[in-house]
Structure formats: C-alpha cells, structure tokens
Design a protein around this motif. Structure first.
Motif, PDB file in Angstrom:
ATOM      1  N   SER A  72      55.633  54.922  -9.220  1.00  0.00           N
ATOM      2  CA  SER A  72      54.385  54.520  -9.341  1.00  0.00           C
ATOM      3  C   SER A  72      54.060  53.004 -10.856  1.00  0.00           C
ATOM      4  N   ALA A 119      51.947  55.378 -16.765  1.00  0.00           N
ATOM      5  CA  ALA A 119      52.707  55.439 -14.945  1.00  0.00           C
ATOM      6  C   ALA A 119      54.438  55.577 -15.345  1.00  0.00           C
ATOM      7  N   THR A 173      43.640  61.014 -11.523  1.00  0.00           N
ATOM      8  CA  THR A 173      44.063  58.965 -11.546  1.00  0.00           C
ATOM      9  C   THR A 173      42.860  58.852 -12.828  1.00  0.00           C
ATOM     10  N   VAL A 207      48.757  56.740 -13.141  1.00  0.00           N
ATOM     11  CA  VAL A 207      49.939  56.773 -11.426  1.00  0.00           C
ATOM     12  C   VAL A 207      50.691  57.374 -11.737  1.00  0.00           C
ATOM     13  N   GLY A 208      50.935  58.651 -10.682  1.00  0.00           N
ATOM     14  CA  GLY A 208      51.695  59.021 -10.394  1.00  0.00           C
ATOM     15  C   GLY A 208      51.901  61.120 -11.481  1.00  0.00           C
ATOM     16  N   TYR A 244      51.346  63.351 -10.974  1.00  0.00           N
ATOM     17  CA  TYR A 244      51.076  64.516  -9.670  1.00  0.00           C
ATOM     18  C   TYR A 244      51.990  65.101  -9.180  1.00  0.00           C
ATOM     19  N   PRO A 264      55.914  64.169  -6.262  1.00  0.00           N
ATOM     20  CA  PRO A 264      54.805  63.073  -6.395  1.00  0.00           C
ATOM     21  C   PRO A 264      54.996  61.744  -4.983  1.00  0.00           C
ATOM     22  N   TRP A 294      55.099  59.304  -2.285  1.00  0.00           N
ATOM     23  CA  TRP A 294      54.503  58.257  -2.717  1.00  0.00           C
ATOM     24  C   TRP A 294      53.085  57.589  -2.190  1.00  0.00           C
ATOM     25  N   MET A 307      51.142  58.445  -4.593  1.00  0.00           N
ATOM     26  CA  MET A 307      51.369  57.741  -5.269  1.00  0.00           C
ATOM     27  C   MET A 307      50.473  56.528  -5.169  1.00  0.00           C
ATOM     28  N   GLN A 322      46.848  56.663  -5.512  1.00  0.00           N
ATOM     29  CA  GLN A 322      46.443  56.968  -6.685  1.00  0.00           C
ATOM     30  C   GLN A 322      46.133  55.193  -8.009  1.00  0.00           C
TER      31      GLN A 322
END
Length: 732
Positions: A13, A153, A414, A425-426, A428, A431, A433, A436, A439
């Motif tokens: 991320s 991140a 975000t 970022v990340g 989620y 996640p 990729w 990511m 985002q």
C-alpha cells in the motif's frame, strides 16, 4: 509549489501510494517520504525464504494468482509461478520499489509514534491541517517531520486479535495462526501431552492453517525419513468453526457441468466480466435471503457439491442457504476432512483446562489437546494508534468486540470528509492489489492542483462512510462488506476517468453461450499518460494473463494440477488383469488405494529446484485369481506434480525402502482438446519401454466440477516374458 507527502508503511500500500504521487502526478508536484518500523520494505510480505518472525510464512502460497497480486505497471517474470509464494511477492515489491520509488525518501527502522494535525490554511484559503510526525529511530531517538499531506498505509492486519479465553492450569502452547511455522516449533513444549491440535476460526485463515498443518502432519507421517516427533501418526486436527463455509480450490473451472472441465486460477474465474450483468452493481454488503441463496447456488455449482461428499459436518444446504455465505480457499482442507485427519465441529472456544477445551454453547469438551492455534483475525485499530484520540473517534474505530471492522471512511476507505489532508491506502479487507492502486490514485488525484470534475461528483454521491457504520451491526453483512472487486475497480475508474484497456485477444469460447472470458486484472486499468517503460509492463502483464487463459481454456493447462489435487485421500479400487501367459495369472483385485500427501523428495530426480508436493501411493486388497487362488496383494508408487512443466508423473518405489522413489514409471500426457464422449472425461496416455517390456498406458479422469468423481487406469504390457492387460477403476 511542491507539496510534501508522508506515508506511514512501506508495504504494498505504501509503495503504490509513493509511486502514484511520484509518477502519476506532473513532475515536481509532490515530494514523498516513507516510514516503516521494520528493517525492510514489503510489510507482511517477506523477501527471503528463511525469514522468521513476520505475520506471513515465507513459503505460504498466495490465494490469488500473479495476475491479481500485482500492480498495473510491473509485470511478473513470464516463468514465475502462477501462484507465487510469500517470499516471491516480497521480491516483486523490491523490484517495484527499485523501479518506481527511487525518488522517495525511505526511512526504515522508523516507527511513527505520533501523528498530530496542525491547523493550517490551504492555497485557496480553506482551513485544513498539516501533519507533525514524531518518529522513533532504531537507536531510540525521536525525529520530527512535517508534511502537507499524510497517507496511512500501515495495514489492515495490525496485530493478531486474541479472543478472551478462560485458562486453568494448562501449559500446552496457544498461538495465533500468523505465528505458526512448523510442527516442531508448535509441539516442542508439549512434553508428549495430547494428540489433537485444536484450530479455532472458520474463515479464510482458519481453513488455510488447518489445511497447512494437516499437510505437515501427513508429510511427517509418510516421508521416507523418520519424524522427529514421536508417534506422529497419532496426531490429528480438530477444527472449531462458528458457521459453515464454502471451501474452493486454487483453480476453478468455468464449465463445471462438463466431465472434462477446463481450469484457470481461482481469481481469473472470479473476475470474469462475462459472468456479470452490465453495468456492474455492488454484490456485497447487506445480503438478503434471496441474494444469499443465489450465492450459495453459484458456489455449489462451482464446487459441484454441497460438500456433503466430504463430510456431513461441511454440508451447506436447506435453511443454511438463507444465511450470507462464507468463502475460504484451500487445495487440501476438504479431502483431509474426508480422510479424518481433520474433524470439524461448530461453536466457540470458551475455556482451556489442562489438555481439554470447552466449546460453547453446548459445553462440548475436546480432550487430549497438544496445542491450540487461534485463527481469529487481526486488530486493525492497532495500526492507527499513532493518531490522536480525537481523530480515532472521528474515524469511528471499531470497538474491541469487533476488532477487524475497518475504520469509517469515505469513497471505499480512502479518506474522511472532515480530514481533507489525511488519506488511507490498503484499509480494505481482502486488499486485492488493484484496489490498493486505485485508492492511491484517488488520493493523488484528489490532492493535485486540478482534480477532474468526475472525481468531485463521485465523492459527493458516495455513501461509503455511512454504509460502513451501518454494516457493523448488520447481522446479514457479507464476509467482505466493503464491496466486490469488479465493482470497486469500475467505480474507482469512473471517478478517475480511467478507461478499461481491452484484452490483447479473444479466448476460446465456453458453453453454453460460446463466449470467452473477459478478466479484469490491475493491468486492465493503467494510469493515464504512462511512459514507454510503463506501457511495456502493462502490455506484458496483459499478454501473460491472456496466454494463461488461452492455455487453460483451450490447451488443457492446469488439468494435471486439478487431477493431482483431487487424488488426495482414499479410493475404492477394482482391477481386472488378463494375462496370455501362465506365468502371470489372470484375476481380479479389490481393495483400496490411498494417496498420502507429503513434501517432495529428491529420490530419482536429476538436478535441484522446487520439488513441490508428492503422494506416496499405497494400494492394499485381495487378489482373486481365475484359478481360485486368493491372496493379499499390495503395491506402491510415488505420484508427482511438476508445477513448472504442469506435468503429472508416476514413479516406481525402491524394493528395500518402499517410501522412497526409485525411477520413473511414466509421465501422464493429457489429450488436448479433451476427447469428451458421453461423460468420458479427460483422457491421457503414456508409453515407454521398461528394460525389454513396453508399457502402453491409458487414463480417463471424470470430474464433477472441480473434483474427480472417478478415474480409470488401463495399460497393456508386452515383452519377451510379459503379455497382459490391466484395467483399474478408482471411485471414492
């Protein structure tokens, strides 16, 4: 004026965020600094096979293929494994850093202890915050940094979540699944107590770790060398789960109704746009009973079973199909349940006393425990402990009773509207990729001098924040409530004005529609204005994915792997032998054939390299000769799968050490395209000369979706002293 961006975390991320600010924005727009508490980049992903102490085992196989575990503008090597191991993912990230993050100032061994907002005013006069960071270096000194923008991140998987557990006079090991590495370290302190390994937790990590430990037990019990753990064959796994879960293998078939199905990696099958109505809608979140039944039907079709063929404890049918479905991935778990190495029960671990666990709500006791492995997820809130309490409150961090719930953020996790200079970022769950990267692109675009109108319109219409909060208390929330992959990729692309890149060609059509597959990978959504170097990587990624699909759908690739996976466990074997020579009696064999999974061995092989997994094949039963003579008969082979060559092979065992391979019997060559004839299934052949005798081998493999239903091996042998045929049928 150059804007400064601080990024907390140097995992995937953080690296993709740095790349987006450095490469996607006009040169000189942003200056990037990255901090990470570890001494390396990569976050969860180790870059060395022997790395210890992280949350991910270096040898763990990713449950997504390299086509999804990548960013849009860096392709994997064409000969690298379809399903990379964790250390290979770490090395991919090192290449990504070297390619795209050279201009970032990366501080390793640097833990961010405080991130404090400082009131400021933006260029247009709007009140906002800049960010003051207190960072502790490896020598203990505090360094101060100041940034215009801050990207968090630091990862959704902050630290292992350990549920409350009443413990009374026990000294058996209790570990989190992320700490498991091998049987030796798990059982080192048991002092011979107990023979059951209790695994707690029934989602992704619970199924994966139960399958992994079962594989290690099987390998230790059936390898040629004696296990260092006494009485290893007496050990088993008891898996406690709270609800039924669908378990899918790492390769699925897009034509499950065929007895000769084709196979592609799980994610490529899942991310096929041709299986979804257009425009895409979000299939995740609140799941009504009607929608739940549709999902369950789809999963049952993909698996070819309601899972009762493996165990009645795993069957998902009746009223269960009104509940939101749960999905896990493992190539071995189901067949280890069928074999009895894994036992499943429902409930919640309440207490541990001596070597006995008590399970609620039935107060059922599980005795004879050797160790407990908790696959109970991670606490995401700990990854945000450096933020002041007021901001943690603004983000509505999940209470301790639900530690894995994501923070309340807007536009697919975000940012928060009240904190315009803070981004994420990340954060989620699951996640993948591509999300990511999307985002990171959104934050870079949002903080650039002139964001497109489409982005502001999408943000104004977004309801992600409210939706996240409402789903926390929703008993019908889906397993991955933040959104499904295809919808998220489309929604981000629409907000950013990105176009879906067409695939480089058509794939073979599939019944009944005759349509091929249109698979979304990160490379399908490249950034705008990429340079020639990036364009070459995008094209290579798209080429690799297309090549994999064509090989799977039309060339029979991954069929050998699917057969190898499905052999695990015990089969009923009926074999007819017809000999034209009196020295070899004709007759019938009835018995069992067991495929015992173990780590690959070097016996008989030339050269080194990855040996993968193999089976010790043991058949045992009764041979009844046509003359009336009856006697017990047994034989052994070693079955191997070579992932690089996508090839299945059978090896003779040594006569003096029957757990060791001796020399090659034959390699199995699948007929492509499959010669399906009235449910005949995949056919294969092999022929070779063994001293003076020629073996002509024929196979038939009949599938029920992803699982072998039955298979046949027939061969004729001709030579100076041999002239007979053997025809054997294997059924579960």
């Amino acid at each position: 004026m150059v804007k400064t961006v601080g990024i907390i975390g140097a995992g995937p991320s953080g690296l993709v965020a740095a790349k987006c600010f450095l490469k996607d924005a006009p040169a000189g727009t942003f200056r990037v600094t990255i901090f990470d508490a570890q001494g390396r980049i990569g976050g969860l992903w180790p870059a060395q096979k022997d790395e210890a102490g992280g949350l991910v085992h270096p040898l763990m196989v990713a449950n997504q293929s390299k086509h999804t575990v990548q960013f849009s503008d860096l392709a994997w090597g064409p000969n690298e494994a379809q399903l990379p191991r964790a250390w290979q993912v770490g090395q991919y990230l090192e290449r990504y850093r070297d390619r795209y993050c050279r201009d970032a100032d990366i501080h390793l061994h640097s833990r961010v202890e405080k991130a404090t907002p400082v009131p400021s005013v933006s260029d247009d006069g709007t009140p906002c915050n800049t960010w003051h960071l207190e960072v502790r270096s490896s020598d203990g000194e505090i360094q101060n940094h100041h940034f215009d923008h801050l990207v968090v991140a630091s990862g959704f998987f902050g630290r292992p979540a350990i549920p409350p557990l009443r413990v009374n006079e026990t000294d058996i090991p209790v570990i989190h699944s992320s700490s498991y590495r091998d049987l030796g370290s798990l059982l080192a302190k048991t002092n011979g107590k107990g023979r059951k390994i209790l695994v707690v937790g029934g989602q992704m990590s619970g199924v994966e770790i139960a399958g992994t430990i079962a594989t290690h037990l099987s390998s230790a019990a059936h390898s040629p060398s004696q296990s260092e753990i006494p009485n290893i064959k007496d050990y088993s796994i008891h898996h406690v789960i709270q609800h039924p879960v669908w378990v899918m293998p790492l390769h699925l078939t897009p034509n499950p109704s065929s007895s000769a199905p084709v196979f592609v990696p799980l994610d490529l099958s899942s991310y096929n746009l041709n299986n979804r109505p257009s425009p895409l809608s979000n299939t995740q979140g609140h799941i009504s009973p009607e929608v739940a039944r549709k999902f369950h039907t789809a999963y049952q079709t993909a698996a070819g079973t309601d899972q009762s063929i493996f165990s009645p404890d795993l069957a998902i049918k009746g009223l269960m199909q009104d509940d939101p479905p749960y999905l896990a991935v493992s190539d071995t778990y189901l067949d280890f349940v069928r074999s009895g190495l894994i036992t499943v029960s429902y409930g919640k671990l309440d207490s541990l006393s001596g070597t006995t666990a008590t399970i609620l709500p039935t107060n059922h006791e599980i005795p004879d425990l050797a160790a407990v492995v908790l696959a109970t997820g991670f606490d995401a809130a700990s990854s945000l402990s450096f933020l002041p309490p007021s901001i943690q409150q603004t983000l509505s961090l999940a209470p301790p009773t639900s530690p894995s719930a994501p923070p309340a953020l807007a536009f697919h996790s975000t940012h928060h509207p009240s904190l315009p200079t803070l981004g994420f970022v990340g954060f989620y769950r699951s996640p993948y990729w591509g999300v990511m990267e999307m985002q990171a692109r959104l934050l870079q675009t949002l903080w650039s001098p002139s964001p497109p109108p489409s982005l502001q319109a999408a943000i104004d219409a977004d309801t992600s924040l409210q939706r996240t909060l409402s789903l926390r208390s929703d008993p019908r929330a889906s397993q991955f409530p933040m959104g499904d992959y295809l919808y998220l990729m489309q929604d981000f692309a629409s907000a950013l004005g990105l176009q879906l890149r067409p695939p480089p060609g058509e794939t073979p059509g599939l019944p009944p529609s005759g349509r091929g597959m249109d698979v979304v990978t990160p490379a399908r959504y490249p950034s705008e204005n990429i340079d020639a170097e990036q364009e070459a990587e995008v094209s290579e990624s798209l080429r690799q994915t297309h090549e994999t699909l064509v090989a799977g759908l039309g060339g029979g690739k991954f069929v050998a792997r699917a057969v190898f996976r499905s052999l695990l466990g015990e089969w009923r074997l009926e074999r007819r032998i017809v000999s034209k020579l009196p020295s070899h009696p004709s007759g019938t064999f009835s018995g069992t054939a067991r495929f015992l999974l173990r780590e690959g061995t070097a016996d008989g092989r030339e050269g080194g390299g990855e040996m993968g997994m193999e089976y010790l094949y043991v058949e045992d039963g009764e041979f009844r000769a046509d003359s009336g003579l009856v006697f017990r008969a047994t034989r052994r082979y070693v079955y191997r799968y070579d992932e690089g060559a996508d090839r299945l092979s059978v090896w003779f065992v040594r006569t003096d050490e029957q757990k060791r391979a001796d020399y090659l019997f034959h390699e199995v060559e699948f007929d492509v395209p499959p010669k399906e004839d009235g449910g005949r299934g995949w056919t294969a052949k092999s022929g070779h000369l063994c001293v003076d005798d020629y073996y002509d081998v024929k196979y038939e493999f009949r599938f029920e979706a992803v699982n072998l239903r039955e298979w046949r091996c027939a061969y004729s042998v001709e030579g100076p002293k041999k002239d007979y045929t053997i025809d054997g049928t294997y059924k579960r």
